[in-house]
Design an enzyme around this catalytic site. Structure first.
Site, short mmCIF file in Angstrom:
data_model
loop_
_atom_site.label_atom_id
_atom_site.label_comp_id
_atom_site.label_asym_id
_atom_site.label_seq_id
_atom_site.Cartn_x
_atom_site.Cartn_y
_atom_site.Cartn_z
N CYS A 79 0.84 -1.22 0.00
CA CYS A 79 0.00 0.00 0.00
C CYS A 79 0.86 1.26 0.00
CB CYS A 79 -0.89 0.04 1.24
SG CYS A 79 -2.06 -1.30 1.28
N ASP A 172 -20.76 12.68 -15.00
CA ASP A 172 -22.19 12.47 -14.72
C ASP A 172 -22.41 11.68 -13.43
OD1 ASP A 172 -21.21 10.04 -15.53
OD2 ASP A 172 -22.53 9.80 -17.25
C1 BEZ Z 1 0.49 -4.71 1.79
O1 BEZ Z 1 -0.04 -3.64 1.51
O2 BEZ Z 1 1.69 -4.86 1.77
C2 BEZ Z 1 -0.39 -5.92 2.07
C3 BEZ Z 1 -1.55 -5.77 2.77
C4 BEZ Z 1 -2.32 -6.89 3.05
C5 BEZ Z 1 -1.91 -8.13 2.60
C6 BEZ Z 1 -0.75 -8.26 1.88
C7 BEZ Z 1 0.03 -7.16 1.61
#
Ligand code: BEZ
Length: 256
Positions: A79, A172
């Site tokens: 992330c 829209d």
């Molecule tokens: C990550 O963002 O690294 C991650 C999050 C949940 C499961 C696996 C990876």
């Protein structure tokens, strides 16, 4: 309703029409009970707390396009790379009049701390403002309502995490694209920009973009445009590829 659909497959015209209507509604009822949104649906006008204050989604979007993307959790490695990449590309999204907003099932406090890490990952000053808001969905209400949970990835308490969802919303307020990646696969934000380019081009022009298309490359004439209309519609020219079937459906034109 399902029994009627089976009974009416007997060949009687009026009953067949009724059957088609019933089958359509059976499908709609089935789909309506599935989590998630369908292309063309008006995107829910939800309210949420974000790192930039409270929002009502449609007001947040205004006259812009929108991209809402979810993340499994704050302070997680994949992330962090995704939000870092999205932040680096934020000027590309604004250039296309697309407002960005992320969602993760953690608190505002966590989001604020995490964005400092993301800026550091991007080698940017810690005082820089993060370029788009992140929704705090710590009760998972929005993640459930929008069908974003990944049943295969759970937190330490056994609760499902958010999958990597991407929703692109048009001016829209309707859903134009949805992508759903599992938590273990990070997204390619160059591809997401490419998709936005195709969505915006095809919203304005009656063309379609082929596999691996990049902006500026030739596009395709959709199959529902008759040959005689295509020539007038695309003055830059239409090239039709000869095929063994002799069908003239592989038609290209320069990008309008
Ligand atoms: C990550 O963002 O690294 C991650 C999050 C949940 C499961 C696996 C990876």
């Amino acid at each position: 309703m399902i029994i009627l659909s089976v009974k009416t497959c007997s060949g009687l015209d009026d009953l067949n029409l009724l059957s088609s209507v019933c089958c359509y509604w059976s499908a709609r009822v089935f789909i309506a009970n599935m989590p998630g949104l369908l292309l063309g649906d008006v995107f829910p006008n939800f309210e949420a707390e974000t790192t930039n204050g409270k929002i009502k989604f449609h007001d947040f979007l205004g006259d812009s396009w929108g991209i809402l993307f979810s993340h499994p959790r704050d302070y997680t490695p994949v992330c962090t790379t995704e939000l870092g990449r999205a932040a680096k590309l934020s000027h590309e999204f604004s250039r296309r009049n697309v407002k960005m907003i992320a969602l993760s099932i953690d608190s505002l406090e966590d989001h604020r701390g995490w964005t400092k890490d993301i800026l550091a990952y991007n080698n940017e000053e810690s005082g820089c403002a993060f370029p788009f808001p992140i929704i705090a969905d710590n009760q998972r209400e929005l993640a459930v309502a929008l069908g974003m949970l990944d049943p295969d990835e759970k937190d330490k308490d056994g609760m499902p995490l958010t999958a990597r969802c991407v929703f692109v919303i048009g001016q829209d307020k309707k859903l134009k694209l949805s992508l759903l990646y599992p938590a273990t696969t990070g997204r390619n934000f160059d591809e997401i920009l490419r998709v936005v380019d195709s969505l915006q081009l095809t919203a304005k022009n009656r063309v379609a973009t082929p596999a691996d298309w990049q902006p500026g490359e030739r596009v395709m004439v959709p199959p529902n445009i008759p040959e005689e209309e295509a020539a007038a519609m695309f003055p830059a020219g239409v090239y039709t590829k000869e095929l063994p079937s002799e069908r003239k459906y592989l038609r290209y034109t320069p990008q309008p």
